[in-house]
Write a protein that holds these residues in place. Sequence first.
Motif, PDB file in Angstrom:
ATOM      1  N   UNK A  80       0.877  -1.173  -0.092  1.00 16.70           N
ATOM      2  CA  UNK A  80       0.017   0.033  -0.065  1.00 16.70           C
ATOM      3  C   UNK A  80       0.966   1.085  -0.019  1.00 16.70           C
ATOM      4  N   UNK A  81       0.658   2.117  -1.084  1.00 15.52           N
ATOM      5  CA  UNK A  81       1.804   3.319  -1.348  1.00 15.52           C
ATOM      6  C   UNK A  81       0.480   4.473  -1.114  1.00 15.52           C
ATOM      7  N   UNK A  82       1.220   5.774  -0.992  1.00 14.59           N
ATOM      8  CA  UNK A  82       0.391   6.917  -0.921  1.00 14.59           C
ATOM      9  C   UNK A  82      -0.798   7.104  -2.214  1.00 14.59           C
ATOM     10  N   UNK A  83      -1.746   7.610  -2.095  1.00 13.85           N
ATOM     11  CA  UNK A  83      -2.404   7.932  -3.086  1.00 13.85           C
ATOM     12  C   UNK A  83      -1.732   8.811  -4.114  1.00 13.85           C
ATOM     13  N   UNK A  84      -1.757   8.751  -5.336  1.00 18.50           N
ATOM     14  CA  UNK A  84      -2.762   8.075  -6.306  1.00 18.50           C
ATOM     15  C   UNK A  84      -2.274   6.653  -6.720  1.00 18.50           C
ATOM     16  N   UNK A  85      -1.003   6.062  -6.046  1.00 19.77           N
ATOM     17  CA  UNK A  85      -0.802   4.765  -6.538  1.00 19.77           C
ATOM     18  C   UNK A  85      -1.527   3.781  -6.152  1.00 19.77           C
ATOM     19  N   UNK A  86      -1.898   2.740  -6.884  1.00 17.78           N
ATOM     20  CA  UNK A  86      -2.638   1.568  -6.670  1.00 17.78           C
ATOM     21  C   UNK A  86      -1.829   0.652  -5.957  1.00 17.78           C
ATOM     22  N   UNK A  87      -2.789  -0.005  -5.050  1.00 15.00           N
ATOM     23  CA  UNK A  87      -2.150  -1.169  -3.883  1.00 15.00           C
ATOM     24  C   UNK A  87      -1.744  -2.103  -5.045  1.00 15.00           C
ATOM     25  N   UNK A  88      -0.701  -2.917  -4.608  1.00 17.20           N
ATOM     26  CA  UNK A  88      -0.113  -4.119  -5.267  1.00 17.20           C
ATOM     27  C   UNK A  88      -0.302  -5.351  -4.673  1.00 17.20           C
ATOM     28  N   UNK A  89      -0.195  -6.646  -5.149  1.00 12.30           N
ATOM     29  CA  UNK A  89      -0.016  -7.645  -4.540  1.00 12.30           C
ATOM     30  C   UNK A  89       1.148  -8.281  -4.939  1.00 12.30           C
ATOM     31  N   UNK A  90       2.180  -8.910  -4.148  1.00  9.18           N
ATOM     32  CA  UNK A  90       3.340  -9.832  -4.467  1.00  9.18           C
ATOM     33  C   UNK A  90       3.013 -11.012  -4.162  1.00  9.18           C
ATOM     34  N   UNK A  91       3.117 -12.016  -5.267  1.00  9.81           N
ATOM     35  CA  UNK A  91       3.082 -13.281  -5.157  1.00  9.81           C
ATOM     36  C   UNK A  91       4.211 -14.088  -5.528  1.00  9.81           C
ATOM     37  N   UNK A  92       4.498 -15.100  -5.092  1.00 11.83           N
ATOM     38  CA  UNK A  92       5.468 -16.110  -5.643  1.00 11.83           C
ATOM     39  C   UNK A  92       4.938 -17.459  -6.102  1.00 11.83           C
ATOM     40  N   UNK A  93       5.291 -17.799  -7.202  1.00 12.28           N
ATOM     41  CA  UNK A  93       4.632 -19.175  -7.649  1.00 12.28           C
ATOM     42  C   UNK A  93       5.493 -20.431  -6.867  1.00 12.28           C
ATOM     43  N   UNK A  94       5.194 -21.572  -7.454  1.00 13.47           N
ATOM     44  CA  UNK A  94       6.016 -22.666  -6.981  1.00 13.47           C
ATOM     45  C   UNK A  94       7.499 -22.635  -7.081  1.00 13.47           C
ATOM     46  N   UNK A  95       7.678 -21.986  -8.019  1.00 13.71           N
ATOM     47  CA  UNK A  95       9.263 -21.999  -8.551  1.00 13.71           C
ATOM     48  C   UNK A  95       9.806 -20.708  -7.986  1.00 13.71           C
ATOM     49  N   UNK A  96       9.078 -19.981  -7.113  1.00 15.15           N
ATOM     50  CA  UNK A  96       9.716 -18.813  -6.357  1.00 15.15           C
ATOM     51  C   UNK A  96       9.849 -17.552  -7.561  1.00 15.15           C
TER      52      UNK A  96
END
Length: 139
Positions: free
Chosen positions: A103-119
């Motif tokens: 979560x960043x300051x407006x107007x930046x959109x929130x982001x999701x950081x994901x890792x797959x099975x292979x990192x």
Amino acid sequence: MIKKLFIALILAFSICGTIISEAKSLTEVEVFDVSKRKVVKTIPNTDQIQKEVRLCIKSIHELSPRADLNFKTGMIYKIPIEPSMQVENQLFHSLVNEVYLIIQNEPERPLLLLFDDENKIFLTHFKYEIRPFLLKNTL
């Protein structure tokens, strides 16, 4: 460069989490303040948090084009997913057992950081509006 940054970030979460308390449950959400460069809060990983983060994951719609993730402010929430969630969409096909909500300051959109099975790292945008929940529940 980005991968090194996130590896360092993950190590910081791990180290800070260990230092803060060995006795804390693995199911807690850790809140990392980017400007302070440390975990500033841990909160119980409630059913409502699980519901909200699953809605975020289900609404993933694009990879973030952002190349520089060296931002100076914002919060990162390390959220364990219990039970793990199988994600299958046009961008991501893997089992997810934790996410990093950025979560960043407006107007930046929130982001999701994901890792797959292979990192492999996936930095994604999502459509679900999480900010009202965060503000209401003072995550």
